[in-house]
Scaffold this motif. Structure first.
Motif, PDB file in Angstrom:
ATOM      1  N   THR A 331      52.666   6.741  28.372  1.00 24.44           N
ATOM      2  CA  THR A 331      54.092   6.435  28.402  1.00 24.44           C
ATOM      3  C   THR A 331      54.040   4.114  28.170  1.00 24.44           C
ATOM      4  O   THR A 331      52.759   4.032  28.626  1.00 24.44           O
ATOM      5  N   GLY A 332      54.057   3.930  27.575  1.00 21.81           N
ATOM      6  CA  GLY A 332      54.419   2.426  27.033  1.00 21.81           C
ATOM      7  C   GLY A 332      52.982   1.648  26.150  1.00 21.81           C
ATOM      8  O   GLY A 332      52.843   0.770  25.704  1.00 21.81           O
ATOM      9  N   SER A 333      53.065   3.393  25.370  1.00 17.73           N
ATOM     10  CA  SER A 333      51.655   2.467  24.067  1.00 17.73           C
ATOM     11  C   SER A 333      52.545   2.442  22.953  1.00 17.73           C
ATOM     12  O   SER A 333      51.900   2.078  21.432  1.00 17.73           O
ATOM     13  N   GLY A 334      53.773   2.549  22.820  1.00 15.00           N
ATOM     14  CA  GLY A 334      54.569   2.160  21.656  1.00 15.00           C
ATOM     15  C   GLY A 334      54.802   3.134  20.922  1.00 15.00           C
ATOM     16  O   GLY A 334      55.199   3.273  19.349  1.00 15.00           O
ATOM     17  N   LYS A 335      54.873   4.682  21.150  1.00 17.68           N
ATOM     18  CA  LYS A 335      54.908   5.519  20.278  1.00 17.68           C
ATOM     19  C   LYS A 335      56.756   5.718  19.265  1.00 17.68           C
ATOM     20  O   LYS A 335      56.802   5.786  17.835  1.00 17.68           O
ATOM     21  N   THR A 336      57.432   5.151  20.458  1.00 20.58           N
ATOM     22  CA  THR A 336      58.721   5.346  19.866  1.00 20.58           C
ATOM     23  C   THR A 336      59.109   4.125  18.843  1.00 20.58           C
ATOM     24  O   THR A 336      59.951   4.588  17.490  1.00 20.58           O
ATOM     25  N   GLN A 455      47.439   6.467  19.732  1.00 21.07           N
ATOM     26  CA  GLN A 455      47.477   5.160  19.436  1.00 21.07           C
ATOM     27  C   GLN A 455      47.590   3.839  21.383  1.00 21.07           C
ATOM     28  O   GLN A 455      47.958   4.659  21.752  1.00 21.07           O
ATOM     29  N   ARG A 456      47.004   2.764  21.240  1.00 16.75           N
ATOM     30  CA  ARG A 456      47.763   2.153  22.694  1.00 16.75           C
ATOM     31  C   ARG A 456      48.177   1.013  22.118  1.00 16.75           C
ATOM     32  O   ARG A 456      47.935   0.408  20.945  1.00 16.75           O
ATOM     33  N   LEU A 457      48.474   0.244  23.271  1.00 17.48           N
ATOM     34  CA  LEU A 457      48.516  -0.934  22.761  1.00 17.48           C
ATOM     35  C   LEU A 457      47.262  -1.987  23.388  1.00 17.48           C
ATOM     36  O   LEU A 457      47.654  -2.121  24.700  1.00 17.48           O
ATOM     37  N   THR A 458      47.540  -3.141  22.401  1.00 13.20           N
ATOM     38  CA  THR A 458      45.986  -3.930  23.206  1.00 13.20           C
ATOM     39  C   THR A 458      46.329  -5.761  22.889  1.00 13.20           C
ATOM     40  O   THR A 458      47.270  -6.161  21.479  1.00 13.20           O
ATOM     41  N   ARG A 459      46.375  -6.376  23.739  1.00 13.51           N
ATOM     42  CA  ARG A 459      47.126  -7.452  23.824  1.00 13.51           C
ATOM     43  C   ARG A 459      46.446  -8.544  23.065  1.00 13.51           C
ATOM     44  O   ARG A 459      45.004  -8.806  23.037  1.00 13.51           O
ATOM     45  N   LYS A 460      47.072  -9.600  21.915  1.00 13.57           N
ATOM     46  CA  LYS A 460      46.269 -10.563  20.885  1.00 13.57           C
ATOM     47  C   LYS A 460      46.494 -11.938  22.022  1.00 13.57           C
ATOM     48  O   LYS A 460      46.645 -12.337  22.644  1.00 13.57           O
ATOM     49  N   LEU A 461      44.955 -12.324  21.172  1.00 14.56           N
ATOM     50  CA  LEU A 461      44.306 -14.027  21.904  1.00 14.56           C
ATOM     51  C   LEU A 461      45.607 -14.633  21.355  1.00 14.56           C
ATOM     52  O   LEU A 461      46.044 -14.534  20.125  1.00 14.56           O
ATOM     53  N   CYS A 462      45.907 -16.098  22.096  1.00 14.65           N
ATOM     54  CA  CYS A 462      46.391 -16.789  21.569  1.00 14.65           C
ATOM     55  C   CYS A 462      45.301 -17.204  20.691  1.00 14.65           C
ATOM     56  O   CYS A 462      44.652 -17.783  21.160  1.00 14.65           O
ATOM     57  N   LEU A 463      46.155 -17.330  19.429  1.00 18.21           N
ATOM     58  CA  LEU A 463      45.016 -18.421  18.794  1.00 18.21           C
ATOM     59  C   LEU A 463      44.829 -19.963  18.752  1.00 18.21           C
ATOM     60  O   LEU A 463      44.135 -20.461  17.874  1.00 18.21           O
ATOM     61  N   ARG A 464      46.142 -20.455  19.676  1.00 17.76           N
ATOM     62  CA  ARG A 464      45.746 -22.135  20.092  1.00 17.76           C
ATOM     63  C   ARG A 464      45.014 -21.447  20.564  1.00 17.76           C
ATOM     64  O   ARG A 464      44.657 -23.595  21.086  1.00 17.76           O
ATOM     65  N   CYS A 465      44.696 -21.220  21.903  1.00 17.62           N
ATOM     66  CA  CYS A 465      43.345 -21.775  22.916  1.00 17.62           C
ATOM     67  C   CYS A 465      42.150 -20.836  23.406  1.00 17.62           C
ATOM     68  O   CYS A 465      41.194 -20.939  23.474  1.00 17.62           O
ATOM     69  N   ARG A 466      42.348 -19.227  22.221  1.00 20.21           N
ATOM     70  CA  ARG A 466      41.161 -18.626  22.192  1.00 20.21           C
ATOM     71  C   ARG A 466      39.769 -19.202  21.827  1.00 20.21           C
ATOM     72  O   ARG A 466      39.460 -20.169  21.377  1.00 20.21           O
ATOM     73  N   ALA A 467      38.924 -19.318  22.712  1.00 16.75           N
ATOM     74  CA  ALA A 467      37.182 -19.645  22.263  1.00 16.75           C
ATOM     75  C   ALA A 467      36.072 -18.233  21.845  1.00 16.75           C
ATOM     76  O   ALA A 467      36.053 -17.065  22.476  1.00 16.75           O
ATOM     77  N   ARG A 508      51.673  -8.976  21.660  1.00 17.20           N
ATOM     78  CA  ARG A 508      50.387  -7.135  21.643  1.00 17.20           C
ATOM     79  C   ARG A 508      50.779  -6.712  20.067  1.00 17.20           C
ATOM     80  O   ARG A 508      51.177  -6.860  19.127  1.00 17.20           O
ATOM     81  N   THR A 509      49.500  -5.974  19.665  1.00 23.32           N
ATOM     82  CA  THR A 509      49.335  -4.820  18.394  1.00 23.32           C
ATOM     83  C   THR A 509      48.603  -3.434  18.712  1.00 23.32           C
ATOM     84  O   THR A 509      48.101  -3.680  20.299  1.00 23.32           O
ATOM     85  N   GLY A 510      49.309  -2.168  17.992  1.00 20.57           N
ATOM     86  CA  GLY A 510      48.492  -1.433  18.252  1.00 20.57           C
ATOM     87  C   GLY A 510      47.092  -1.270  17.322  1.00 20.57           C
ATOM     88  O   GLY A 510      47.072  -1.684  16.424  1.00 20.57           O
ATOM     89  N   ILE A 511      46.287  -0.108  18.353  1.00 20.34           N
ATOM     90  CA  ILE A 511      45.070   0.525  17.884  1.00 20.34           C
ATOM     91  C   ILE A 511      45.435   1.852  17.466  1.00 20.34           C
ATOM     92  O   ILE A 511      45.371   2.648  18.740  1.00 20.34           O
ATOM     93  N   PHE A 512      45.340   2.067  16.640  1.00 23.25           N
ATOM     94  CA  PHE A 512      45.024   3.738  16.426  1.00 23.25           C
ATOM     95  C   PHE A 512      44.092   5.043  15.726  1.00 23.25           C
ATOM     96  O   PHE A 512      42.973   4.318  15.190  1.00 23.25           O
ATOM     97  N   GLU A 513      44.244   6.638  16.026  1.00 21.67           N
ATOM     98  CA  GLU A 513      43.339   7.279  15.014  1.00 21.67           C
ATOM     99  C   GLU A 513      44.985   7.870  14.147  1.00 21.67           C
ATOM    100  O   GLU A 513      45.624   8.927  14.913  1.00 21.67           O
ATOM    101  N   VAL A 514      43.994   7.200  12.770  1.00 22.77           N
ATOM    102  CA  VAL A 514      45.265   8.193  12.783  1.00 22.77           C
ATOM    103  C   VAL A 514      44.589   9.218  11.534  1.00 22.77           C
ATOM    104  O   VAL A 514      43.510   9.665  11.159  1.00 22.77           O
ATOM    105  N   LEU A 515      45.042  10.786  12.658  1.00 22.35           N
ATOM    106  CA  LEU A 515      44.714  12.339  11.979  1.00 22.35           C
ATOM    107  C   LEU A 515      45.238  12.920  10.800  1.00 22.35           C
ATOM    108  O   LEU A 515      45.495  13.598  11.065  1.00 22.35           O
TER     109      LEU A 515
END
Length: 570
Positions: A331-336, A455-467, A508-515
């Motif tokens: 639940t909450g992985s962005g399937k819909t 699929q899962r949803l993973t948070r994206k790094l902030c491009l302004r402050c990532r190091a 956030r962005t998705g990471i996937f396994e497409v079979l």
């Protein structure tokens, strides 16, 4: 309206005006313009920060040249600014601070009134006619921070001020008596403030949680819950009652869960739907609101985060005239959203699309959408039977939960329909064994299922402050990178945190396994292979699992190792 200055020497807007007035040379203006773009600053902000021109000189000149009134921001009360009308990211991006609203007119403080793109974006976002008011750059920056801070702190001020006067209720107090006061003005303002703040922070859920001696409110932002307020525990019943009134629930019923919906119109062309659910707990009703914004729900397939080969495999599958496509994940992985991205491509006048969900979250014109209602006997299986008598081309089932639904979906896929649905499994190969465990024969699985996407949803790094961080070679290898990748050089970034993000992440962005179900996999399934054997064959065929998909996003600087380890296993 401000007349758009003609371009001069490759630059336009205020830069062109300064060149024409010989306040800046063409070369200096070009260099400042290019440097500001690289540093992601506004042109005026760069001039002031680098002490090329002072903010007062720029403001006076722009006011005279463009005929726009000049205002002293420090003479105004920042707490009165209607900052909630414009999303925080737009205020920061365009350095445009709402300071006054009159009817459908919104007056915005800017240091560069020739930033027409920013003014147009705010006008589109709010549905209000936007008028620029010129201010000095060195006063604009602190005013923006004061205005946004006032927006954040007003909730805590209400808790310690207005809400405190409502008093505390004992655990044994008659809750119906509390319900009588759900229209208390401070309470109404507080609940509205919570909803608006959740929208401003781009939260996906709001939790109102009563406990024995405390009451907390949490927002889920980018998949993580954050506590944002702790109102007096005595008003928990009144807040729950207020939300129930807004969502048209029965406020006299506290013993069973209830579902409702709130529609909040922010402007003429923007509204937010809240799906509301109440749950009786030991110490009162817990209320959870799911935010559903139609505009943000319609994500194009190109923005899901699929790798190129995954993207092509998914596109090939949804263009197939018949068969079953399954999307799996918790639940909450962005399937819909993934399924509706596919339906957005397939939704054409010559195609009949029917969907049944529990409940419908994304409303799409041109698609026949049905809410599941077990109380009236309208289950997924019954809706599917009805769909097959409605001359469908494409069917979407919210979830395959039982054998009856699975059998009807399989039969539909075998008889010339494209069927899209979801399962709750950890990865794509487990979906095949899950169908078999439900009782679907292997030959029916292989003759209907054409593709499974986990699929899962993973948070994206902030491009302004990532190091960038230094990670030992052994650790990178242990995390799943190949020796070739490590030796060629990998830059791994970590989250830092700044004013533009939440704990170093934004979005956030998705990471996937497409079979895709190939002939080799069909043979394995028919022979009764388990999920591990299917997974090994998929790897031999070049199918990326979710971990490998996430490692690619780490290499691209999109996410961090810490975040990938949170959502996947090694």
């Amino acid at each position: 309206m401000v007349a758009k200055p003609q371009a001069t020497g490759g630059v336009s807007g205020l830069a062109a005006q300064l060149i024409t007035a010989q306040i800046l040379s063409e070369r200096a203006a070009k260099q400042a313009y290019q440097a500001a773009t690289i540093q992601r600053k506004s042109f005026v902000q760069y001039l002031v920060d680098e002490k090329i021109l002072d903010s007062h000189t720029i403001a006076v000149f722009a006011s005279e040249a463009l005929g726009i009134p000049l205002l002293d921001l420090f003479a105004l009360d920042a707490s009165a600014f209607p900052v909630e009308l414009v999303e925080e990211k737009l205020v920061r991006k365009h350095r445009a601070l709402p300071i006054f609203q009159r009817g459908n007119r919104l007056y915005v403080a800017v240091s560069d009134p020739t930033n027409f793109q920013g003014l147009d974006e705010i006008r589109f976002n709010t549905g209000l006619t936007t008028h620029p008011i010129l201010v000095e750059e060195d006063k604009l920056s602190p005013a923006i921070e004061r205005g946004l801070q006032a927006l954040d702190t007003s909730m805590s001020q209400m808790i310690s001020g207005e809400l405190a006067t409502l008093g505390f209720a004992d655990a044994d107090e008659n809750v119906d008596e509390l319900d009588m006061n759900v229209d208390d003005a401070p309470l109404v303002r507080f609940v509205n403030k919570v909803l608006v703040n959740a929208i401003g922070r781009e939260a996906s859920d709001i939790h109102f949680e009563p406990y024995e001696k405390s009451f907390r409110i949490r927002f889920r932002v980018d998949g993580i819950l954050h506590e944002i307020a702790s109102p007096p525990v005595g008003i928990a019943g009144r807040i729950a009652a207020r939300v129930k009134v807004m969502s048209r629930m029965n406020i006299a019923e506290h013993r069973v869960p209830q579902d409702g919906r709130i529609k909040l119109r922010l402007s003429g062309n923007r509204s937010i739907d809240f799906r509301v659910n109440t749950l009786p707990t030991l110490y009162g009703e817990k209320v959870v609101l799911r935010l559903l914004e139609r505009a943000s729900s319609h994500v194009g397939i190109d923005r899901l985060g699929l790798d190129p080969e995954q993207h092509q495999a998914f596109l090939n599958a949804i263009q197939t005239p018949y068969g079953m496509i399954l999307v799996t994940g918790p639940t909450g992985s962005g399937k819909t959203v993934s399924l509706y991205s596919a339906l957005g491509i397939l939704n054409r006048p010559e195609v009949n699309i029917c969907t049944v969900e529990d409940p419908v979250e994304i409303l799409v014109p041109g698609i026949n959408q049905v809410n599941m209602n077990p109380k009236t006997g309208l289950t997924f299986a019954e809706a599917l039977r009805a769909f097959l008598r409605q001359d469908p081309d494409i069917i979407m089932v919210g979830e395959i939960r039982d054998l009856e639904t699975a059998e009807i979906a399989v039969k539909a896929a075998q008889t010339g329909h494209l069927v899209l649905s979801t399962l709750h499994t950890n990865d794509a190969p487990q979906s095949l064994t899950r169908l078999a465990n439900m009782g679907v024969p292997a030959f029916n699985i292989t003759s209907s299922v054409i593709l499974i996407m986990a699929q899962r949803l993973t948070r994206k790094l902030c491009l302004r402050c990532r190091a960038a961080e230094s990670v030992p070679k052994e650790v990178l290898l242990a995390q799943g990178f190949t020796l070739e990748e490590v030796e060629s050089g990998i830059t791994v970034f970590r989250a830092v945190g700044c004013d533009h993000c939440t704990d170093g992440y934004r979005g956030r962005t998705g990471i996937f396994e497409v079979l895709p179900i190939t002939e080799t996999l069909v043979s394995l399934i028919l022979s009764g292979a388990n999920a591990h054997q299917i997974s090994e064959q998929a790897r031999r065929e070049g199918v990326l699992n979710m971990r490998q998909s996430g490692l690619r996003k780490i290499k691209a600087g999109i996410t961090s190792l810490e975040e990938l380890n949170r959502v996947t296993t090694d």
